[in-house]
Motif scaffolding. Structure first.
Motif, short mmCIF file in Angstrom:
data_model
loop_
_atom_site.label_atom_id
_atom_site.label_comp_id
_atom_site.label_asym_id
_atom_site.label_seq_id
_atom_site.Cartn_x
_atom_site.Cartn_y
_atom_site.Cartn_z
N GLN A 110 3.41 5.72 -2.98
CA GLN A 110 4.60 6.51 -3.31
C GLN A 110 4.70 6.71 -4.82
O GLN A 110 4.93 7.83 -5.29
N ILE A 111 4.56 5.63 -5.56
CA ILE A 111 4.67 5.71 -7.02
C ILE A 111 3.61 6.65 -7.58
O ILE A 111 3.90 7.48 -8.45
N ASN A 112 2.39 6.55 -7.08
CA ASN A 112 1.28 7.38 -7.57
C ASN A 112 1.25 8.77 -6.96
O ASN A 112 0.43 9.60 -7.34
N LYS A 113 2.15 9.01 -6.00
CA LYS A 113 2.24 10.31 -5.31
C LYS A 113 0.92 10.68 -4.64
O LYS A 113 0.45 11.81 -4.72
N CYS A 114 0.35 9.70 -3.95
CA CYS A 114 -0.90 9.90 -3.23
C CYS A 114 -0.60 10.19 -1.76
O CYS A 114 -0.46 9.28 -0.94
N ALA A 115 -0.49 11.46 -1.43
CA ALA A 115 -0.15 11.86 -0.07
C ALA A 115 -1.18 11.38 0.94
O ALA A 115 -0.83 10.97 2.06
N THR A 150 -10.01 13.17 -6.77
CA THR A 150 -10.96 14.00 -6.01
C THR A 150 -10.26 14.96 -5.05
O THR A 150 -10.92 15.73 -4.36
N LYS A 151 -8.94 14.89 -5.00
CA LYS A 151 -8.11 15.74 -4.12
C LYS A 151 -8.44 15.52 -2.64
O LYS A 151 -8.61 16.47 -1.88
N MET A 152 -8.52 14.24 -2.25
CA MET A 152 -8.72 13.94 -0.84
C MET A 152 -7.47 14.36 -0.06
O MET A 152 -6.36 14.29 -0.57
N LYS A 156 0.82 -1.21 0.00
CA LYS A 156 0.00 0.00 0.00
C LYS A 156 0.86 1.27 0.00
O LYS A 156 0.56 2.22 -0.73
N ILE A 157 1.91 1.26 0.81
CA ILE A 157 2.78 2.44 0.86
C ILE A 157 3.51 2.61 -0.47
O ILE A 157 3.57 3.72 -1.03
N ARG A 158 4.06 1.52 -1.00
CA ARG A 158 4.84 1.62 -2.24
C ARG A 158 3.97 2.07 -3.41
O ARG A 158 4.37 2.95 -4.18
N ALA A 185 -4.27 -7.16 -4.38
CA ALA A 185 -3.95 -6.12 -3.39
C ALA A 185 -3.30 -4.90 -4.05
O ALA A 185 -3.63 -3.76 -3.72
N ILE A 186 -2.39 -5.14 -4.97
CA ILE A 186 -1.71 -4.04 -5.68
C ILE A 186 -2.73 -3.23 -6.47
O ILE A 186 -2.74 -1.99 -6.42
N ASN A 187 -3.60 -3.91 -7.19
CA ASN A 187 -4.60 -3.20 -7.99
C ASN A 187 -5.64 -2.49 -7.14
O ASN A 187 -6.10 -1.40 -7.49
N GLN A 188 -6.00 -3.08 -6.03
CA GLN A 188 -6.94 -2.43 -5.10
C GLN A 188 -6.36 -1.10 -4.62
O GLN A 188 -7.05 -0.09 -4.58
N MET A 189 -5.07 -1.14 -4.27
CA MET A 189 -4.45 0.10 -3.77
C MET A 189 -4.35 1.14 -4.87
O MET A 189 -4.55 2.33 -4.62
N ASN A 190 -4.06 0.70 -6.08
CA ASN A 190 -4.04 1.64 -7.21
C ASN A 190 -5.41 2.29 -7.40
O ASN A 190 -5.51 3.48 -7.68
N PHE A 191 -6.47 1.51 -7.22
CA PHE A 191 -7.83 2.05 -7.34
C PHE A 191 -8.07 3.12 -6.26
O PHE A 191 -8.55 4.22 -6.55
N TRP A 192 -7.72 2.80 -5.01
CA TRP A 192 -7.88 3.78 -3.94
C TRP A 192 -7.09 5.05 -4.23
O TRP A 192 -7.59 6.16 -4.03
N ASN A 193 -5.86 4.90 -4.70
CA ASN A 193 -5.04 6.08 -5.02
C ASN A 193 -5.71 6.94 -6.07
O ASN A 193 -5.73 8.17 -5.98
N ARG A 194 -6.27 6.31 -7.07
CA ARG A 194 -6.88 7.08 -8.15
C ARG A 194 -8.13 7.83 -7.70
O ARG A 194 -8.39 8.93 -8.15
#
Length: 147
Positions: A44-49, A140-142, A39-41, A126-135
């Motif tokens: 980081q890649i997606n720059k989702c603070a 939406t600028k959460m 989830k962290i990695r 799991a990797i794709n789920q986290m990518n979905f959350w990041n997007r």
């Protein structure tokens, strides 16, 4: 900073599906520590603070060290991660950056040397789920209000 829209409020049924997937991921063979590293990695890649903040806190709660959290962005050169973890992180990077070169055979075979096919399937989910959350968070600028 203002959030653009709140998808959770606008489409609660979609969030139910997302939360059901999270619940499923808790039942997989992946350790909590490995799930949080993924989830962290990805974040980081997606720059989702937003997600980095959430998952670094979650990782600390389950015993992940500050040193490993800080070193995660340089995992390839870091002796703090096991070969198994590096295989998962390589898969994580490849899937998250899939437009670059896809997931090459070396990365896939390497992860196969440490994990079962079911575990690999669980990692991919799991990797794709986290990518979905990041997007969702990024589009939406959460954000987390400053404490």
């Amino acid at each position: 900073m203002k959030q653009r829209i709140n998808i959770k409020q606008l489409e609660p049924e979609a969030y139910k599906v997302m939360y059901a997937m999270e619940k499923y991921l808790l039942t997989t063979d992946l350790t909590a520590q490995l799930r949080e590293l993924i989830k962290i990695r990805v974040s980081q890649i997606n720059k989702c603070a937003y997600c980095i903040e959430i998952h670094t806190k979650d990782a600390r709660k389950i015993g992940e060290t500050e040193q490993r959290i800080y070193a995660l962005s340089a995992w390839e050169e870091c002796p703090l991660f096991s070969e198994e973890e590096k295989a998962v992180l390589a898969l994580t990077d490849s899937i998250t950056k899939i437009a670059n070169h896809g997931v090459n055979d070396f990365i896939f075979k390497n992860v196969q040397s440490y994990f079962t096919e079911n575990q690999i399937a669980q990692m991919i989910i799991a990797i794709n789920q986290m990518n979905f959350w990041n997007r969702i968070a990024i589009s939406t600028k959460m954000f987390h209000p400053l404490n």
